[in-house]
Design an enzyme around this catalytic site. Structure first.
Site, PDB file in Angstrom:
ATOM      1  N   ASN A  16       0.919  10.012  14.586  1.00  0.00           N
ATOM      2  CA  ASN A  16       1.670  11.196  14.160  1.00  0.00           C
ATOM      3  C   ASN A  16       0.949  12.441  14.659  1.00  0.00           C
ATOM      4  OD1 ASN A  16       2.399  13.495  12.507  1.00  0.00           O
ATOM      5  ND2 ASN A  16       3.396  12.083  11.091  1.00  0.00           N
ATOM      6  N   ASP A  75      -3.041   7.952   4.503  1.00  0.00           N
ATOM      7  CA  ASP A  75      -1.732   7.477   4.072  1.00  0.00           C
ATOM      8  C   ASP A  75      -1.251   8.471   3.032  1.00  0.00           C
ATOM      9  OD1 ASP A  75       0.184   5.267   4.547  1.00  0.00           O
ATOM     10  OD2 ASP A  75       0.108   5.133   2.365  1.00  0.00           O
TER      11      ASP A  75
END
Length: 209
Positions: A16, A75
Site C-alpha cells: 500500500n 494491520d
C-alpha cells in the site's frame, strides 16, 4: 533485555503506497532505510488472522524471513460502534473489487459507501462514532517479534471529503477536529493518527535512550 533496531535497512511489509509513505515519514528521523515489500517483489501472505495483531505478525514474519532483514508491518482498520465494531479486521475486504492487471482491486469509495449504507439502514439517528486501530508488528528473520497498538476515535461523515488521505480517510473526522483525515495536512495527520500513536510506543521502546 528488549531487542533494538540498529540504523540500516528495514522492510516495510506493505504493498500500500499510502501506508508506506506514512511509515517512511515516521521512521525518517531514526536512520532507517525503508524498503517496501512491493519494491522487493515479496508476495503478500494470506491474512488469515482474526485480530489486528495476528495479521500484523503474519505480514511481518513473512517479510522478515523472505528478505532476511528486520521487517515492520501495520494491520489497521476502521471500526464503527453502531456496526458492532465492523468492518474492523476485515476493513480491506470490504473494499475488494474486480481484479485489475491480474491482481486484486480495491475500491475504497465502494467500501465507504458500504459503511454508509449499513448506517442508513439503522436509521437517521444512529450514532456515527468510529475509531481507527493500528497494530504494528516488528519482526526479525530469526522469528523474534514485538507489537505496538494505537487507536484514534472520531465520527463518520458523508459524503466523503478531501483528497489527501487513503482508505476510509475521507469519511473519518478525528475527535476534536472538523476536517476529515483526507482534508488534514499529511504532516498533521502523521502527528495524531492511530499509526502515530502506535509509532510513539515503538519509538519509546526502540529508539528512546
Amino acid at each position: 533485555m528488549t531487542r533494538k533496531l540498529t540504523p540500516g535497512k528495514l522492510v516495510i511489509a506493505t504493498h500500500n503506497k499510502g501506508k508506506l509513505k506514512e511509515m517512511q515519514a515516521l521512521l525518517a528521523p531514526y536512520g532507517m532505510e525503508c524498503l517496501s515489500a512491493g519494491e522487493l517483489g515479496l508476495p503478500e501472505p494470506a491474512e488469515t488472522g482474526t485480530t489486528f495483531a495476528e495479521n500484523a505478525l503474519i505480514k511481518a514474519h513473512a517479510a522478515a524471513k523472505a528478505a532476511n532483514l528486520p521487517a515492520l508491518s501495520d494491520d489497521s482498520g476502521l471500526s464503527v460502534a453502531a456496526l458492532g465494531g465492523a468492518p474492523g479486521v476485515y476493513t480491506a475486504d470490504w473494499a475488494e473489487a474486480a481484479p485489475f492487471e491480474g491482481g486484486p482491486g480495491r475500491d475504497w469509495y465502494m467500501a465507504m459507501g458500504k459503511v454508509e449504507g449499513k448506517l442508513a439502514q439503522l436509521g437517521p439517528d444512529t450514532p456515527r462514532d468510529a475509531w481507527f486501530t493500528s497494530m504494528l508488528a516488528l519482526a526479525w528473520p530469526d522469528g523474534e517479534a514485538q507489537t505496538f497498538e494505537g487507536r484514534i476515535d472520531g465520527t463518520l461523515t458523508w459524503p466523503p471529503r478531501g483528497t489527501l488521505g487513503f482508505g476510509y480517510d475521507p469519511v473519518f473526522v478525528p475527535a476534536g477536529e472538523t476536517q476529515t483525515f483526507a482534508e488534514i495536512d499529511p504532516a498533521q495527520k502523521n502527528a495524531m493518527s492511530h499509526r502515530a500513536v502506535a509509532f510513539a510506543k515503538l519509538v519509546a521502546v526502540q529508539f528512546a535512550g
